[in-house]
Write a protein that holds these residues in place. Structure first.
Motif, short mmCIF file in Angstrom:
data_model
loop_
_atom_site.label_atom_id
_atom_site.label_comp_id
_atom_site.label_asym_id
_atom_site.label_seq_id
_atom_site.Cartn_x
_atom_site.Cartn_y
_atom_site.Cartn_z
N ASP A 1 36.90 44.81 35.33
CA ASP A 1 36.75 43.50 34.71
C ASP A 1 35.39 43.21 34.09
O ASP A 1 35.21 42.17 33.46
CB ASP A 1 37.09 42.41 35.73
CG ASP A 1 38.56 42.47 36.12
OD1 ASP A 1 39.38 42.88 35.27
OD2 ASP A 1 38.89 42.12 37.27
N ARG B 1 36.51 43.14 30.38
CA ARG B 1 37.60 42.27 29.95
C ARG B 1 37.42 40.81 30.30
O ARG B 1 38.09 39.96 29.75
CB ARG B 1 38.95 42.81 30.42
CG ARG B 1 39.35 42.56 31.82
CD ARG B 1 40.75 43.13 32.01
NE ARG B 1 41.27 42.80 33.30
CZ ARG B 1 42.50 43.04 33.66
NH1 ARG B 1 43.33 43.61 32.83
NH2 ARG B 1 42.91 42.72 34.85
N CYS C 1 37.20 35.21 34.39
CA CYS C 1 38.45 35.96 34.54
C CYS C 1 39.54 34.97 34.97
O CYS C 1 39.54 34.51 36.10
CB CYS C 1 38.30 37.03 35.61
SG CYS C 1 36.83 38.05 35.42
N ASP D 1 49.52 41.11 31.64
CA ASP D 1 48.99 42.29 32.30
C ASP D 1 50.10 43.04 33.04
O ASP D 1 50.14 44.26 33.01
CB ASP D 1 47.88 41.89 33.27
CG ASP D 1 46.94 43.02 33.61
OD1 ASP D 1 46.47 43.68 32.68
OD2 ASP D 1 46.70 43.25 34.80
#
Length: 142
Positions: free
Chosen positions: A108, A111, A118, A139
């Protein structure tokens, strides 16, 4: 022939800047960063049956919550070399259960974006990830 000192300093500074920019993610991992993690109940109509979430890691047990429509469960994750760098959550809706890693530093860091946010939205048909709460990418499914 002597190498000009100024040129040497300029080249050294340029090399240092390039080196730092290429190792920034590794440096953040070693020194630590704080991420905001949020799981949102995105079900269309589950007013009679809440979405239950339970999250824990090696370092912490965040406990469980019953999320009604549009409710969320959020926390901050401090990552560094010396602490646990992931948080696993189990979701339960009616008789369906799904466990997933709500945060994993090695995955993460990129991303979750430069703001280190997140966001997860759980819906009837799957789990969606975003770092801006506008653009959601599926996802995985239940």
């Amino acid at each position: 022939m002597k190498f000009p000192v100024r040129l040497f300093l300029i080249l050294g500074l340029a090399s240092f800047i390039i080196a730092i920019s290429t190792i920034q993610p590794a440096a953040e991992y070693l020194l630590g960063s704080e991420y905001e993690v949020r799981v949102i109940n995105g079900f269309k109509d589950n007013s009679s049956l809440p979405l239950v979430i339970w999250c824990s890691s090696e370092d912490a047990d965040l406990g469980g919550r019953a999320l009604q429509e549009h409710d969320d469960f959020s926390w901050k994750m401090k990552t560094n070399l010396w602490s646990c760098n992931h948080m696993k959550c189990t979701m339960k809706w009616d008789q369906t259960r799904k466990s997933f890693e709500a945060f994993k530093a090695s995955r993460d860091t990129y991303r979750c974006g430069p703001l280190k946010r997140c966001f997860w939205m759980v819906t009837e048909n799957g789990f969606y990830i975003s770092n801006d709460e506008v653009n959601w990418n599926k996802d995985f499914s239940w």
